[in-house]
Design a protein around this motif. Structure first.
Motif, mmCIF file in Angstrom:
data_model
loop_
_atom_site.group_PDB
_atom_site.id
_atom_site.type_symbol
_atom_site.label_atom_id
_atom_site.label_comp_id
_atom_site.label_asym_id
_atom_site.label_seq_id
_atom_site.Cartn_x
_atom_site.Cartn_y
_atom_site.Cartn_z
ATOM 1 N N GLU A 129 -4.527 5.795 9.826
ATOM 2 C CA GLU A 129 -3.546 6.672 10.471
ATOM 3 C C GLU A 129 -2.147 6.054 10.514
ATOM 4 O OE1 GLU A 129 -5.077 7.877 14.241
ATOM 5 O OE2 GLU A 129 -6.822 8.862 13.382
ATOM 6 N N LYS A 130 -1.874 5.113 9.628
ATOM 7 C CA LYS A 130 -0.548 4.521 9.562
ATOM 8 C C LYS A 130 -0.008 4.627 8.144
ATOM 9 C CE LYS A 130 -0.791 1.256 13.394
ATOM 10 N NZ LYS A 130 -0.554 -0.153 13.812
ATOM 11 N N GLU A 131 1.309 4.468 8.036
ATOM 12 C CA GLU A 131 1.948 4.494 6.719
ATOM 13 C C GLU A 131 1.598 3.226 5.949
ATOM 14 O OE1 GLU A 131 3.553 8.123 7.102
ATOM 15 O OE2 GLU A 131 4.081 6.843 5.405
ATOM 16 N N ARG A 132 1.586 3.365 4.638
ATOM 17 C CA ARG A 132 1.393 2.191 3.804
ATOM 18 C C ARG A 132 2.612 1.285 3.951
ATOM 19 N NH1 ARG A 132 -0.678 3.502 -2.115
ATOM 20 N NH2 ARG A 132 -2.326 4.391 -0.807
ATOM 21 N N GLU A 133 2.407 -0.035 4.038
ATOM 22 C CA GLU A 133 3.529 -0.939 4.242
ATOM 23 C C GLU A 133 3.466 -2.128 3.292
ATOM 24 O OE1 GLU A 133 3.427 -2.231 8.331
ATOM 25 O OE2 GLU A 133 1.438 -3.122 8.150
ATOM 26 N N PHE A 134 4.648 -2.606 2.977
ATOM 27 C CA PHE A 134 4.816 -3.754 2.095
ATOM 28 C C PHE A 134 4.397 -5.020 2.822
ATOM 29 C CE2 PHE A 134 6.753 -6.349 -1.098
ATOM 30 C CZ PHE A 134 7.446 -7.361 -0.442
ATOM 31 N N VAL A 135 3.633 -5.865 2.132
ATOM 32 C CA VAL A 135 3.209 -7.151 2.682
ATOM 33 C C VAL A 135 4.019 -8.297 2.075
ATOM 34 C CG1 VAL A 135 1.295 -8.790 2.889
ATOM 35 C CG2 VAL A 135 0.878 -6.320 3.152
ATOM 36 N N GLY A 136 4.101 -8.329 0.767
ATOM 37 C CA GLY A 136 4.857 -9.374 0.095
ATOM 38 C C GLY A 136 4.712 -9.247 -1.405
ATOM 39 N N HIS A 137 5.535 -9.989 -2.133
ATOM 40 C CA HIS A 137 5.407 -9.984 -3.588
ATOM 41 C C HIS A 137 5.862 -11.315 -4.172
ATOM 42 C CE1 HIS A 137 9.711 -8.158 -4.307
ATOM 43 N NE2 HIS A 137 9.759 -9.406 -3.882
ATOM 44 N N ILE A 138 5.540 -11.494 -5.448
ATOM 45 C CA ILE A 138 5.879 -12.715 -6.158
ATOM 46 C C ILE A 138 6.384 -12.341 -7.545
ATOM 47 C CG2 ILE A 138 3.493 -13.019 -6.990
ATOM 48 C CD1 ILE A 138 3.958 -16.077 -6.638
ATOM 49 N N SER A 139 7.463 -12.966 -7.971
ATOM 50 C CA SER A 139 7.938 -12.717 -9.329
ATOM 51 C C SER A 139 6.986 -13.408 -10.296
ATOM 52 C CB SER A 139 9.368 -13.240 -9.508
ATOM 53 O OG SER A 139 9.414 -14.648 -9.338
ATOM 54 N N PRO B 117 -6.190 -8.667 14.788
ATOM 55 C CA PRO B 117 -6.808 -7.334 14.646
ATOM 56 C C PRO B 117 -5.864 -6.324 13.995
ATOM 57 C CG PRO B 117 -7.382 -8.277 16.760
ATOM 58 C CD PRO B 117 -6.386 -9.221 16.142
ATOM 59 N N GLU B 118 -4.578 -6.443 14.243
ATOM 60 C CA GLU B 118 -3.614 -5.501 13.660
ATOM 61 C C GLU B 118 -3.411 -5.703 12.154
ATOM 62 O OE1 GLU B 118 -3.105 -7.528 16.281
ATOM 63 O OE2 GLU B 118 -1.044 -8.349 16.289
ATOM 64 N N ASP B 119 -4.007 -6.760 11.599
ATOM 65 C CA ASP B 119 -3.975 -6.942 10.144
ATOM 66 C C ASP B 119 -5.072 -6.126 9.461
ATOM 67 O OD1 ASP B 119 -3.244 -10.389 10.738
ATOM 68 O OD2 ASP B 119 -1.826 -8.853 10.059
ATOM 69 N N THR B 120 -5.930 -5.504 10.242
ATOM 70 C CA THR B 120 -6.980 -4.669 9.677
ATOM 71 C C THR B 120 -6.373 -3.532 8.873
ATOM 72 O OG1 THR B 120 -8.559 -5.178 11.421
ATOM 73 C CG2 THR B 120 -8.890 -3.114 10.214
ATOM 74 N N ALA B 121 -6.769 -3.432 7.604
ATOM 75 C CA ALA B 121 -6.193 -2.428 6.715
ATOM 76 C C ALA B 121 -6.884 -2.514 5.359
ATOM 77 C CB ALA B 121 -4.697 -2.656 6.523
ATOM 78 N N VAL B 122 -6.602 -1.533 4.535
ATOM 79 C CA VAL B 122 -6.943 -1.641 3.122
ATOM 80 C C VAL B 122 -5.750 -2.295 2.430
ATOM 81 C CG1 VAL B 122 -7.489 -0.410 0.989
ATOM 82 C CG2 VAL B 122 -8.417 0.390 3.184
ATOM 83 N N TYR B 123 -6.018 -3.353 1.708
ATOM 84 C CA TYR B 123 -4.960 -4.102 1.027
ATOM 85 C C TYR B 123 -4.970 -3.741 -0.459
ATOM 86 C CZ TYR B 123 -3.988 -6.885 5.128
ATOM 87 O OH TYR B 123 -3.600 -7.297 6.389
ATOM 88 N N GLN C 243 -10.904 -3.686 1.546
ATOM 89 C CA GLN C 243 -10.854 -3.569 2.998
ATOM 90 C C GLN C 243 -10.849 -4.941 3.653
ATOM 91 O OE1 GLN C 243 -10.812 -0.672 5.105
ATOM 92 N NE2 GLN C 243 -10.428 -2.226 6.683
ATOM 93 N N VAL C 244 -9.931 -5.118 4.584
ATOM 94 C CA VAL C 244 -9.898 -6.311 5.434
ATOM 95 C C VAL C 244 -10.040 -5.840 6.877
ATOM 96 C CG1 VAL C 244 -8.473 -8.199 6.293
ATOM 97 C CG2 VAL C 244 -8.507 -7.674 3.847
ATOM 98 N N GLN D 93 -2.542 -0.560 4.149
ATOM 99 C CA GLN D 93 -2.512 0.681 4.907
ATOM 100 C C GLN D 93 -3.625 0.669 5.931
ATOM 101 O OE1 GLN D 93 -2.628 4.325 2.601
ATOM 102 N NE2 GLN D 93 -1.664 5.444 4.272
ATOM 103 N N ALA D 94 -3.228 0.725 7.178
ATOM 104 C CA ALA D 94 -4.173 0.796 8.277
ATOM 105 C C ALA D 94 -4.490 2.260 8.565
ATOM 106 C CB ALA D 94 -3.587 0.124 9.509
#
Length: 118
Positions: free
Chosen positions: A42-52, A88-94, A113-114, A39-40
């Motif tokens: 002022e932006k919505e939280r978004e899915f990055v990826g997952h692993i089974s 820079p657009e990868d800046t967010a709390v992961y 924080q990244v 989540q960056a």
């Protein structure tokens, strides 16, 4: 219950790399999949990826394909997110997330924080 703790965030220049880790504890036998959201400001939280968790199959959001890689170490109950070619657009709390067999990400870490500087 499953507890998730992230580590490895920080500040990096554009084009650089970071590796995030997430350690699971508690009822880890309930885990079906683990993943990452971000989540960056002022932006919505978004899915990055997952692993089974058992098969190791991965799925990624389009904006990280080819740059980010998720892996897991079942013996250590740990999942990693290798992030390369950071922008820079990868800046967010992961956030590290986990799901049981019933689906849905019921388990969440506190976030790390990244920050990617240009």
């Amino acid at each position: 219950q499953v507890q998730l703790v992230e580590s490895g965030g920080g500040l990096v220049q554009a084009g650089g790399s970071l590796r995030l880790s997430c350690e699971a504890s508690g009822r880890t036998f309930n885990l079906y999949a683990m993943g990452w959201f971000r989540q960056a400001p002022e932006k919505e939280r978004e899915f990055v990826g997952h692993i089974s968790w058992h098969g190791g199959h991965t799925n990624y959001a389009d904006f990280v394909k080819g740059r980010f890689t998720i892996s897991r170490d079942k013996a250590q109950n740990t999942m990693h997110l290798q992030m390369n070619s950071l922008r820079p657009e990868d800046t967010a709390v992961y956030y590290c997330v986990g799901s049981g067999s019933s689906g849905g990400y019921h388990y969440w870490g506190q976030g790390t924080q990244v920050t990617v500087s240009s």
